[in-house]
Write an enzyme that holds these catalytic residues in place. Structure first.
Site, short mmCIF file in Angstrom:
data_model
loop_
_atom_site.label_atom_id
_atom_site.label_comp_id
_atom_site.label_asym_id
_atom_site.label_seq_id
_atom_site.Cartn_x
_atom_site.Cartn_y
_atom_site.Cartn_z
N CYS A 163 40.79 32.18 32.96
CA CYS A 163 40.39 32.91 34.16
C CYS A 163 38.96 32.57 34.46
O CYS A 163 38.27 32.42 34.14
CB CYS A 163 40.09 34.49 33.77
SG CYS A 163 39.79 35.10 35.10
N CYS A 166 37.21 35.18 35.90
CA CYS A 166 36.61 36.48 35.03
C CYS A 166 35.31 35.87 33.65
O CYS A 166 34.53 36.65 33.52
CB CYS A 166 37.28 37.11 33.97
SG CYS A 166 38.94 37.25 34.19
N ASP A 167 35.43 34.30 33.83
CA ASP A 167 34.50 33.84 32.57
C ASP A 167 33.33 32.75 33.00
O ASP A 167 32.32 32.00 32.72
CB ASP A 167 35.07 33.26 32.02
CG ASP A 167 36.23 34.44 30.74
OD1 ASP A 167 36.09 35.20 30.80
OD2 ASP A 167 37.27 33.99 30.54
#
Ligand code: NAP
Length: 346
Positions: A163, A166-167
């Site tokens: 992701c 997200c990261d």
């Protein structure tokens, strides 16, 4: 169907039973039977909850390990009808949840450990507790497909991720070369997002044309920071010994030649697998594990069990199609409960 004693707290349907005042609460709880339990709280499950709640079915949603579903890991969703400016994935599901709760849906943050679809009413074990329901809507979604490498497992969260939203902004990825694996819309989206953080983004694809939609493919191929690596697969992620990602070993599928590419992060975006293990051996599925639907409805191979969203849909896999399927499943479940009640009253 066996004599049904229904949920005295939630239910108002022809099965409703007045429980005697002398009955203990534990006895009442053990006899509770839901109208409809919805497994999964992504776009499909929560939209099913909106419809089921508005039909006064008092649905219970078991949110499972990923409340909100996969869309919560996306950034701005630009193609959900009704949001001309786009909407954050997390905000979208939060709004659908609020809408469902407004009409009386209950959301529980538990995990369904097992389900017995041979029993009537159906029986579920949720975090050790037993639950019975007249009907079930399965909306368990799908998870990320993995490459299947040992190093992928060992380096997950140490530079290997599924992701970018997200990261991607983590300090370890800033101004570093990054790798995205895959050739679909997800891989393109990840690669474009990572151009904000990485020094360059290598898109590793096993063929020489992208599967992604034309608009996404053009954006990626015209981006100065994105470098496609065609006809190549990742055979190892380096370096487990250092406990962090330092590169990938690639194999060209046409020449079999191997090479190494330095990078600080590997973002894997090679599609999804349906979350349907719970129902294996109980419901008809295709060879990839997607639950099969009957006659263009949401009905599964077991009457009273309905399905919606990515766990049954390998073709469209969009938030809006999942939501539409959730609505259909709630309508089907409501009709099924009504028909069953009518048949029992005859
Ligand atoms: P996808 O379309 O199934 O693409 C998966 C990609 O990974 C394919 O290019 C596939 O290669 C490759 N792949 C699969 N298994 C692999 C393996 N073991 N090793 C290496 N490569 C592998 O999945 P997706 O990109 O997640 O998209 C899913 C759906 O969501 C699609 O309908 C897509 O349009 C939609 N989506 C839309 C948006 C958007 O509109 N913004 C964003 C994301 C996703 P091959 O091409 O050779 O099969």
């Amino acid at each position: 169907m066996e004599n049904i004693i229904v949920n005295a707290v939630h239910l108002r349907n022809p099965y409703e039973l007045s429980l005697g005042k002398e009955e203990k609460m534990s006895e009442i709880i053990s006899k509770m039977i839901e109208n409809v339990v919805i497994i999964g709280a992504g776009c499909a499950g929560l939209t099913a909850a909106v419809y089921a709640a508005r039909a006064d079915l008092k649905p219970l949603v078991i949110a499972g390990p990923m409340p909100g579903g996969l869309i919560t890991t996306t950034g701005v969703v630009e193609n959900f009808a009704g949001f001309p400016e786009g909407v954050e994935g997390f905000d979208l599901v939060s709004k659908i949840q609020a809408q469902a709760e407004r009409f009386g849906a209950r959301i529980e943050y538990g995990n369904v450990e097992s389900i017995d679809l041979s029993m009537k009413p159906f029986e579920l074990k949720v975090d050790g507790a037993s639950l019975r329901s007249l009907s079930i809507i399965i909306a368990t979604g799908a998870g990320h497909r993995h490459l299947g490498l040992d190093s992928e497992v060992q380096l997950e969260k140490k530079g290997v991720t599924y992701c970018a939203t997200c990261d991607g902004a983590l300090p370890i990825f800033r101004n570093q070369p990054l790798v995205v694996v895959g050739g679909g819309d997800s891989a393109c989206e990840e690669a474009l997002h990572l151009t904000h953080f990485g020094s360059e983004v290598y898109l590793i694809h096993r063929r020489d044309t992208l599967r992604a939609s034309k608009i996404m493919a053009e954006r990626v191929l015209n981006h100065p920071k994105i470098k496609p690596v065609w006809d190549s697969v990742v055979v190892d992620i380096l370096d487990v010994a250092q406990n962090k990602v330092t590169g990938v070993r690639l194999r060209n599928v046409k020449t079999n030649a191997e090479s190494t590419l330095s990078c600080a992060g590997v973002f894997i975006a090679i599609g999804h697998v349906p979350n349907t293990a719970l129902f294996e051996g109980q419901l008809e599925m295709d060879e990839a594990g997607y639950i099969l639907r009957k006659n263009g409805t949401s009905a599964t191979s077991i009457p009273g069990v309905f399905v919606a969203g990515d766990c049954t849909d390998s073709r469209y896999r969009q938030a809006i199609t999942a939501a539409g399927m959730g609505a259909a499943a709630a309508i089907d479940a409501g009709r099924w409960i009504g028909e069953m009640a009518a048949a029992d009253l005859k």
